[in-house]
Design a protein around this motif. Structure first.
Motif, short mmCIF file in Angstrom:
data_model
loop_
_atom_site.label_atom_id
_atom_site.label_comp_id
_atom_site.label_asym_id
_atom_site.label_seq_id
_atom_site.Cartn_x
_atom_site.Cartn_y
_atom_site.Cartn_z
N LEU A 14 0.83 -1.21 0.00
CA LEU A 14 0.00 0.00 0.00
C LEU A 14 0.86 1.26 0.00
O LEU A 14 0.53 2.25 -0.66
CB LEU A 14 -0.93 -0.01 1.22
N PHE A 15 1.97 1.20 0.75
CA PHE A 15 2.87 2.34 0.78
C PHE A 15 3.47 2.61 -0.60
O PHE A 15 3.54 3.76 -1.05
CB PHE A 15 3.98 2.09 1.80
N ASP A 16 3.89 1.55 -1.30
CA ASP A 16 4.46 1.71 -2.64
C ASP A 16 3.44 2.26 -3.62
O ASP A 16 3.74 3.16 -4.41
CB ASP A 16 5.00 0.36 -3.14
N TRP A 17 2.22 1.71 -3.58
CA TRP A 17 1.18 2.20 -4.48
C TRP A 17 0.80 3.64 -4.16
O TRP A 17 0.51 4.44 -5.05
CB TRP A 17 -0.05 1.30 -4.40
N GLY A 18 0.82 3.98 -2.88
CA GLY A 18 0.54 5.36 -2.50
C GLY A 18 1.59 6.32 -3.05
O GLY A 18 1.26 7.41 -3.53
N ASN A 19 2.86 5.90 -3.00
CA ASN A 19 3.94 6.73 -3.56
C ASN A 19 3.78 6.90 -5.06
O ASN A 19 3.98 7.99 -5.61
CB ASN A 19 5.30 6.11 -3.25
N VAL A 20 3.42 5.79 -5.74
CA VAL A 20 3.24 5.85 -7.19
C VAL A 20 2.10 6.81 -7.55
O VAL A 20 2.24 7.67 -8.43
CB VAL A 20 2.96 4.45 -7.76
N LEU A 21 0.98 6.69 -6.86
CA LEU A 21 -0.16 7.56 -7.14
C LEU A 21 0.16 9.02 -6.83
O LEU A 21 -0.26 9.93 -7.56
CB LEU A 21 -1.38 7.10 -6.31
N LEU A 22 0.92 9.25 -5.76
CA LEU A 22 1.29 10.61 -5.41
C LEU A 22 2.19 11.22 -6.49
O LEU A 22 1.99 12.38 -6.89
CB LEU A 22 2.02 10.63 -4.06
N MET A 23 3.17 10.45 -6.97
CA MET A 23 4.06 10.96 -8.01
C MET A 23 3.32 11.20 -9.32
O MET A 23 3.59 12.17 -10.03
CB MET A 23 5.21 9.98 -8.22
N VAL A 24 2.37 10.31 -9.65
CA VAL A 24 1.57 10.51 -10.86
C VAL A 24 0.75 11.79 -10.74
O VAL A 24 0.65 12.58 -11.69
CB VAL A 24 0.64 9.30 -11.09
N PHE A 25 0.19 12.03 -9.56
CA PHE A 25 -0.60 13.24 -9.34
C PHE A 25 0.27 14.49 -9.46
O PHE A 25 -0.13 15.48 -10.10
CB PHE A 25 -1.26 13.18 -7.97
N ILE A 26 1.47 14.46 -8.87
CA ILE A 26 2.37 15.61 -8.94
C ILE A 26 2.80 15.87 -10.38
O ILE A 26 2.83 17.03 -10.84
CB ILE A 26 3.61 15.38 -8.04
N CYS A 27 3.12 14.81 -11.12
CA CYS A 27 3.49 14.97 -12.53
C CYS A 27 2.34 15.55 -13.34
O CYS A 27 2.54 16.40 -14.21
CB CYS A 27 3.93 13.62 -13.11
N PHE A 28 1.14 15.10 -13.03
CA PHE A 28 -0.03 15.58 -13.78
C PHE A 28 -0.26 17.07 -13.54
O PHE A 28 -0.43 17.84 -14.51
CB PHE A 28 -1.27 14.79 -13.37
N ILE A 29 -0.27 17.50 -12.28
CA ILE A 29 -0.55 18.91 -12.01
C ILE A 29 0.60 19.80 -12.46
O ILE A 29 0.43 21.01 -12.64
CB ILE A 29 -0.84 19.14 -10.50
N THR A 30 1.80 19.20 -12.65
CA THR A 30 2.94 19.98 -13.14
C THR A 30 2.90 20.12 -14.66
O THR A 30 3.17 21.20 -15.20
CB THR A 30 4.26 19.32 -12.72
N LEU A 31 2.57 19.02 -15.36
CA LEU A 31 2.66 19.01 -16.81
C LEU A 31 1.37 19.45 -17.50
O LEU A 31 1.42 19.94 -18.63
CB LEU A 31 3.03 17.60 -17.30
N TYR A 32 0.23 19.28 -16.83
CA TYR A 32 -1.03 19.59 -17.52
C TYR A 32 -1.16 21.05 -17.92
O TYR A 32 -1.64 21.34 -19.02
CB TYR A 32 -2.23 19.18 -16.68
N PRO A 33 -0.75 22.03 -17.09
CA PRO A 33 -0.84 23.43 -17.55
C PRO A 33 -0.06 23.66 -18.84
O PRO A 33 -0.50 24.44 -19.70
CB PRO A 33 -0.24 24.21 -16.37
N ILE A 34 1.10 23.00 -18.97
CA ILE A 34 1.88 23.14 -20.21
C ILE A 34 1.10 22.54 -21.38
O ILE A 34 1.04 23.12 -22.47
CB ILE A 34 3.25 22.46 -20.06
N TRP A 35 0.53 21.36 -21.16
CA TRP A 35 -0.26 20.71 -22.21
C TRP A 35 -1.48 21.55 -22.58
O TRP A 35 -1.84 21.66 -23.75
CB TRP A 35 -0.70 19.33 -21.73
N TYR A 36 -2.11 22.18 -21.58
CA TYR A 36 -3.29 23.01 -21.83
C TYR A 36 -2.95 24.20 -22.72
O TYR A 36 -3.68 24.52 -23.66
CB TYR A 36 -3.87 23.48 -20.49
N VAL A 37 -1.82 24.85 -22.42
CA VAL A 37 -1.38 25.97 -23.25
C VAL A 37 -1.08 25.50 -24.66
O VAL A 37 -1.45 26.16 -25.65
CB VAL A 37 -0.14 26.64 -22.63
N LEU A 38 -0.43 24.35 -24.79
CA LEU A 38 -0.04 23.83 -26.10
C LEU A 38 -1.26 23.52 -26.97
O LEU A 38 -1.33 23.95 -28.13
CB LEU A 38 0.82 22.58 -25.92
N ILE A 39 -2.23 22.78 -26.44
CA ILE A 39 -3.38 22.38 -27.26
C ILE A 39 -4.25 23.59 -27.61
O ILE A 39 -4.81 23.67 -28.71
CB ILE A 39 -4.23 21.30 -26.55
#
Length: 296
Positions: A14-39
């Motif tokens: 559960l700890f490993d999956w929690g870390n994975v989900l947290l990192m995916v969430f951080i990557c998403f909120i970091t990269l999505y604004p760039i993707w939004y501007v691009l599209i």
């Protein structure tokens, strides 16, 4: 014993999956604004005003980019930005490294005083008006060198260089002096070649600063031919209303794009070049960023 080491309990999973989900969430909120501007920059400007574009362009169009590239000032601004980024970064790295090498010498007279004065400048500045008066008295107003000379030196970068230079074995310099090399030859032929990681790190930091700097041109220049790309973007973003945007977008393209679409297209154009440089400096950047964390 081998089986016991290979087993994992539910809590670890559960700890490993929690870390994975947290990192995916951080990557998403970091990269999505760039993707939004691009599209949105690749979407038709009038259609984009309806909203609802989140994952891909609804009506693909290059007219916003066409409008930006048709502006005569864009290529001039891009040339100024590239020139001041390349020249400013090279001059800054070499000059700061030279000063840091001198300060790193144990026999330097007044070393503690220099370090104290430099440390004070990291926390206290003269302010905008004294800086403007100094630039004016140096006859740097409305010149290209206003981007280069005031940014030649940074005490913060000097500290990073000092940390690296202290780890260089003294035996290398002593051997060079026995062979008849002076301090200048030692610096250029020995110190600089082994300092590539820290030089690449400082070059990345200062290069990004030079590329993104728009404030210097706003304050110290009135000549449109000395306007960097970020100031070009700043003035586009500052515009409001169709009549004002018409002065930026030439020809009949103004009927099919909006001020918002032009802003987004310009943002992409100004961001992509500096992002493409990073992979080439990454291996040096990682080494230089960890300088001082461990000896070896």
């Amino acid at each position: 014993m081998i089986r016991m080491r290979g087993k994992r309990n539910l809590g670890d999973s559960l700890f490993d999956w929690g870390n994975v989900l947290l990192m995916v969430f951080i990557c998403f909120i970091t990269l999505y604004p760039i993707w939004y501007v691009l599209i949105n920059s690749f979407n038709d400007g009038v259609d984009a005003m309806r909203g609802g574009i989140y994952w891909y362009p609804r009506v693909f169009s290059l007219e916003s980019y066409e409008a930006v590239f048709k502006n005569k000032g864009l290529m001039t601004s891009m040339g100024v930005t590239v020139a001041k980024t390349v020249i400013g970064t090279v001059v800054h790295v070499l000059f700061t490294a030279m000063v840091a090498y001198g300060v790193s010498r144990k026999d330097l007279i007044g070393k503690n005083i220099y370090m104290l004065i430099g440390t004070v400048t990291m926390f206290f500045g003269g302010g905008l008006i004294p800086s403007y008066l100094l630039i004016r008295d140096l006859h740097l107003l409305d010149t290209f060198w206003v981007y280069i000379i005031p940014a030649m030196f940074s005490f913060f970068d000097l500290i990073i260089f000092l940390t690296f230079f202290r780890d260089i074995p003294e035996g290398m310099e002593e051997a060079a002096k026995i062979d008849g090399a002076n301090d200048l030859k030692i610096f250029y032929r020995i110190v600089l070649p082994v300092s590539m990681p820290v030089m690449a790190t400082i070059a990345m930091f200062h290069g990004v600063f030079q590329w993104n700097d728009y404030f210097t041109a706003v304050i110290y220049t009135n000549n449109p031919d000395l306007q960097p790309i970020q100031t070009f973007l700043y003035r586009i973003v500052a515009l409001s209303g169709s009549n004002q945007i018409a002065s930026v977008v030439p020809g009949n393209v103004v009927r099919t794009v909006t001020s918002q679409s032009v802003k987004l297209a310009t943002m992409v154009i100004t961001t992509v070049p500096i992002v493409m440089v990073y992979p080439f400096l990454q291996k040096y950047f990682v080494k230089g960023f960890m300088i001082g964390s461990m000896k070896g």
